[in-house]
Design a protein around this motif. Structure first.
Motif, PDB file in Angstrom:
ATOM      1  N   HIS A  72      45.264  16.530  12.126  1.00 21.70           N
ATOM      2  CA  HIS A  72      44.193  17.509  12.386  1.00 21.70           C
ATOM      3  C   HIS A  72      43.308  17.673  11.157  1.00 21.70           C
ATOM      4  N   GLY A  73      43.923  17.734   9.957  1.00 17.26           N
ATOM      5  CA  GLY A  73      43.132  17.878   8.738  1.00 17.26           C
ATOM      6  C   GLY A  73      42.242  16.677   8.483  1.00 17.26           C
ATOM      7  N   ALA A  74      42.787  15.468   8.706  1.00 16.52           N
ATOM      8  CA  ALA A  74      42.007  14.249   8.498  1.00 16.52           C
ATOM      9  C   ALA A  74      40.850  14.167   9.486  1.00 16.52           C
ATOM     10  N   THR A  75      41.109  14.514  10.753  1.00 14.68           N
ATOM     11  CA  THR A  75      40.057  14.440  11.772  1.00 14.68           C
ATOM     12  C   THR A  75      38.969  15.471  11.503  1.00 14.68           C
ATOM     13  N   ALA A  76      39.364  16.702  11.155  1.00 17.34           N
ATOM     14  CA  ALA A  76      38.377  17.747  10.875  1.00 17.34           C
ATOM     15  C   ALA A  76      37.505  17.365   9.686  1.00 17.34           C
ATOM     16  N   ALA A  77      38.119  16.807   8.624  1.00 21.10           N
ATOM     17  CA  ALA A  77      37.354  16.411   7.450  1.00 21.10           C
ATOM     18  C   ALA A  77      36.391  15.277   7.783  1.00 21.10           C
ATOM     19  N   ALA A  78      36.850  14.304   8.571  1.00 24.35           N
ATOM     20  CA  ALA A  78      35.994  13.168   8.926  1.00 24.35           C
ATOM     21  C   ALA A  78      34.770  13.627   9.701  1.00 24.35           C
ATOM     22  N   HIS A  79      34.966  14.522  10.660  1.00 24.51           N
ATOM     23  CA  HIS A  79      33.829  14.980  11.458  1.00 24.51           C
ATOM     24  C   HIS A  79      32.872  15.830  10.628  1.00 24.51           C
ATOM     25  N   ALA A  80      33.402  16.648   9.718  1.00 18.43           N
ATOM     26  CA  ALA A  80      32.529  17.439   8.853  1.00 18.43           C
ATOM     27  C   ALA A  80      31.711  16.535   7.934  1.00 18.43           C
ATOM     28  N   LEU A  81      32.332  15.473   7.418  1.00 19.79           N
ATOM     29  CA  LEU A  81      31.601  14.530   6.575  1.00 19.79           C
ATOM     30  C   LEU A  81      30.516  13.809   7.358  1.00 19.79           C
ATOM     31  N   LEU A  82      30.820  13.421   8.592  1.00 19.54           N
ATOM     32  CA  LEU A  82      29.814  12.755   9.430  1.00 19.54           C
ATOM     33  C   LEU A  82      28.627  13.673   9.685  1.00 19.54           C
ATOM     34  N   LEU A  83      28.905  14.934   9.975  1.00 23.12           N
ATOM     35  CA  LEU A  83      27.823  15.887  10.222  1.00 23.12           C
ATOM     36  C   LEU A  83      26.987  16.107   8.965  1.00 23.12           C
ATOM     37  N   ALA A  84      27.612  15.939   7.792  1.00 22.01           N
ATOM     38  CA  ALA A  84      26.891  16.106   6.530  1.00 22.01           C
ATOM     39  C   ALA A  84      26.119  14.859   6.127  1.00 22.01           C
ATOM     40  N   GLY A  85      26.233  13.769   6.911  1.00 20.21           N
ATOM     41  CA  GLY A  85      25.453  12.570   6.641  1.00 20.21           C
ATOM     42  C   GLY A  85      26.187  11.470   5.915  1.00 20.21           C
ATOM     43  N   TYR A  86      27.501  11.598   5.760  1.00 18.96           N
ATOM     44  CA  TYR A  86      28.263  10.555   5.083  1.00 18.96           C
ATOM     45  C   TYR A  86      28.724   9.487   6.078  1.00 18.96           C
TER      46      TYR A  86
END
Length: 222
Positions: free
Chosen positions: A71-85
């Protein structure tokens, strides 16, 4: 800026972040990114910064249960994608992945290979099919062999660490090695099929009428 320049797409040099599980330590790691990405990893995924030999990285705490790590890895990945990474998230850590759907897709792909095998009409068709099955690294068989290697390696290590007989893992290792040899042989057969040219088709010439023969003997001139 010219009108043509306005029509061209604009590309940004985005930081690339990889989130995966280290096979040796079993830690969930995040590598890459900048200080902003580090903040997103910490706030959205619960990652901690850690010093590395080459560069700093980020990891989830040791004590987290496996599902919380995902859950932590998935949440971080989606937040990074939304931030443009740009982000690569290990599929095994993606809580949105559907194993059953992946399995069904794999079954459909194998069924498609079987259907194409039945429909193959030329040596070239066979060569293309065998390439998908046994091509180095990308073929179905090499990936299966790699999965078996990971299985017997970790299984054997666990048995030995527990002081148990590792003979079953050794047998799996030998079977995997044999399968790998068959993979190489299939590749050689594929190369032979690819080199075989289709038979040349003879161009039909003009039809020649057969000479007519008479059953009546010709009269001899005296």
């Amino acid at each position: 800026m010219t009108p043509r320049d306005e029509d061209e797409p604009v590309f940004f040099d985005l930081n690339y972040v990889t989130i995966t599980r280290d096979p040796r330590s079993q830690l969930v790691l995040a590598i890459g990114g900048d200080s902003r990405a580090a903040g997103i990893l910490q706030t959205a995924g619960g990652f901690h910064s850690a010093p590395g030999a080459a560069r700093d990285y980020h990891r989830l705490p040791h004590h987290l249960p496996g599902e919380e790590q995902r859950h932590g890895a998935t949440a971080a990945a989606h937040a990074l994608l939304l931030a443009g990474y740009s982000v690569h998230l290990d599929p095994a850590l993606n809580t949105l992945a559907t194993p059953d759907g992946d399995r069904q897709a794999a079954h459909r792909y194998l069924a498609g290979l079987e259907s194409r095998a039945r429909a193959a009409e030329t040596d070239r068709d066979v060569a293309v099919l065998l390439a998908e099955i046994a091509a180095p690294e990308e073929g179905v068989l090499p990936q299966l062999v790699q999965s078996l290697i990971s299985t017997w390696a970790t299984w054997g290590e666990r048995l030995r660490d527990a002081g148990l007989d590792d003979e079953p893992a050794v047998q799996l290792m030998k079977t995997t090695s044999s399968l790998s040899n068959h993979e190489q042989r299939i590749t050689l057969i594929r190369d032979q099929a690819a080199r075989r040219a289709p038979p040349a088709t003879a161009t039909p010439g003009p039809a020649v009428a057969p000479r007519a023969t008479s059953s009546v003997p010709s009269a001899r001139r005296r």
